[in-house]
Each structure stands twice: as C-alpha cells, then as structure tokens.
Design an enzyme around this catalytic site. Structure first.
Site, PDB file in Angstrom:
ATOM      1  N   GLN A  73      -8.150   4.020   7.296  1.00  0.00           N
ATOM      2  CA  GLN A  73      -8.238   5.313   7.589  1.00  0.00           C
ATOM      3  C   GLN A  73      -9.913   5.107   7.462  1.00  0.00           C
ATOM      4  O   GLN A  73     -10.713   4.314   7.433  1.00  0.00           O
ATOM      5  CB  GLN A  73      -7.725   6.233   6.888  1.00  0.00           C
ATOM      6  CG  GLN A  73      -6.284   6.135   7.101  1.00  0.00           C
ATOM      7  CD  GLN A  73      -5.609   7.638   6.779  1.00  0.00           C
ATOM      8  OE1 GLN A  73      -6.096   8.807   7.027  1.00  0.00           O
ATOM      9  NE2 GLN A  73      -4.440   7.627   6.103  1.00  0.00           N
ATOM     10  N   GLY A 139      -9.862  -3.508   5.345  1.00  0.00           N
ATOM     11  CA  GLY A 139      -9.219  -3.036   6.723  1.00  0.00           C
ATOM     12  C   GLY A 139      -9.536  -4.334   7.551  1.00  0.00           C
ATOM     13  O   GLY A 139     -10.418  -5.077   7.852  1.00  0.00           O
ATOM     14  N   GLY A 150     -12.771  -6.532   7.930  1.00  0.00           N
ATOM     15  CA  GLY A 150     -12.890  -7.422   6.425  1.00  0.00           C
ATOM     16  C   GLY A 150     -12.767  -6.390   5.096  1.00  0.00           C
ATOM     17  O   GLY A 150     -11.922  -5.434   5.290  1.00  0.00           O
ATOM     18  N   CYS A 168     -10.258   6.569   2.681  1.00  0.00           N
ATOM     19  CA  CYS A 168      -8.958   5.737   2.929  1.00  0.00           C
ATOM     20  C   CYS A 168      -7.917   6.893   3.194  1.00  0.00           C
ATOM     21  O   CYS A 168      -6.787   6.570   2.837  1.00  0.00           O
ATOM     22  CB  CYS A 168      -8.905   4.544   2.072  1.00  0.00           C
ATOM     23  SG  CYS A 168     -10.102   3.412   2.077  1.00  0.00           S
TER      24      CYS A 168
END
Length: 218
Positions: A73, A139, A150, A168
């Site tokens: 997110q 991510g 990364g 997130c």
C-alpha cells in the site's frame, strides 16, 4: 552471470524516472544479464502500491502521490532514506517470491544488528520493525521470473510526512530510523553494510560497483 552482482549508486533522484528505468531493465534483460541492485535516495514522494486505497492518504499536502506497480500500500520516500531496488533473476537463483521477501527482511535485520539494533520481521505485515515501530518498508513485483522494486530503510530523515498517511495501510503505524537508535547518520555507511549482507545471503562471488545508470530525468 549467476554469481555476479552489479551495484549502482544513483544518488538523489525523482521516483518516476527510476521506476521507468527499472521497467526497461527488466523488460530487456536476458538469461545472461547480471543481477543488479540500485541504491537511491528519492525526492519527497508518496507511492501507492497495487493494494493502495485512497482512504490511507490523509493529508498529502504539497508532496506528490505516484501510483506504483509494486506490492503493498502507500508509503513515503524522501531524502535520508535508503531505497534499494533488487533486480534479480529469481529462476537463476532458484528463489521463490517468499524466499526473496525473507532474504530481504533478513538482509535488513543483519544490517541493523551490525549497529546493535535488534529488529524483527512480522508475519502479518512485510517489512522490518524495532519494538513494534517500522524501520523498513518492503514492496516487490515479479515479471518474467525477475524481481524489481525493493526496500526503503529509514536512516536519517524527516519522518513527519509519514503522519500524512496510514503507512502501508496501518492507521497510527509509528515509524523509526537508524540514526535515532544509535546507528550512523551517513547513508553511505549503511549502504556498504547492506551490500555486504546481500552478497553473503545470496552468494554472489563477483561484485561490480557503478555510479552510472541509464536513468533519464523527466
């Protein structure tokens, strides 16, 4: 090329040109292309992952919001944060996606341990945490058996923009950084340790460093 790693230090860059360059690299690489890790500090930006929801953007103000195709997110990138992009051929390394996530989390945990900072991963939320506070976001995206995107490790930055979002997707998620916990303020020192731990974990035998990358500024 299985055991060769190219490490590129990109300095301070806007997010979108680096994102575009990652795509181009991944789309054009072949089985002989060495793995690369790109180390960068981004100018202030919020990035929405594929699972991002608008309600987690609380008050973005003058900081731009960019839609990204990484997992996860919303998060914030800014100066003083070490971003590492992992452009790895997972098939060649015989790694699954979960293996890579665990490797990256252990990479950060080992890096922080070098500064006597105890940290841990969480089964319910990717990333690395120190006593419940988030120090590193994670991510990834996989295409053609290769990873890109990364991690983002908070080193010595202004953490206040995180208050403008639910990091997130977690309301009230508290952030922390390396310099607050007795670690170095110098990102270059943390970069060196991070690369050292990565080479150890993934067994690269040949490492080439570069400050050049085909990243065109928009």
């Amino acid at each position: 090329m299985q055991n060769q790693l190219v490490v590129k230090r990109l300095g301070r860059r806007d997010y979108l040109p680096v994102w575009q360059a990652m795509h181009e690299f991944t789309d054009t690489r072949n089985e002989e292309t060495p793995d690369e890790v790109w180390l960068v500090e981004h100018n202030p930006v919020f990035t929405q992952g594929q699972a991002g929801k608008a309600e987690h953007l609380l008050n973005t103000g003058d900081i731009p919001v960019v839609q990204s195709d990484r997992g996860g997110q919303v998060t914030y990138h800014g100066p003083g944060q070490l971003v590492a992009y992992f452009l790895i051929n997972l098939r060649r390394k015989k790694l699954g996606v979960r293996d890579l996530v665990t490797t990256i989390e252990n990479l950060v945990i080992n890096t922080l341990k070098a500064y006597n900072i105890d940290s841990a991963a969480r089964p319910d939320a990717p990333g690395v945490y120190v006593e419940g506070r988030k120090i590193c976001s994670l991510g990834l995206r996989i295409r053609k058996g290769c990873s890109f995107h990364g991690l983002a490790l908070n080193v010595n930055m202004d953490l206040s923009p995180f208050l403008r979002i639910n990091p997130c997707g977690y309301q009230g998620m508290e952030m922390v950084q390396v310099s607050e916990l007795g670690g170095p303020k110098d990102i270059a020192l943390v970069e060196q340790q991070l690369v050292k731990e990565l080479v150890n974990l993934l067994g690269y035998e040949q490492v080439e460093f570069s400050t050049e990358a085909e990243v065109r500024e928009a």
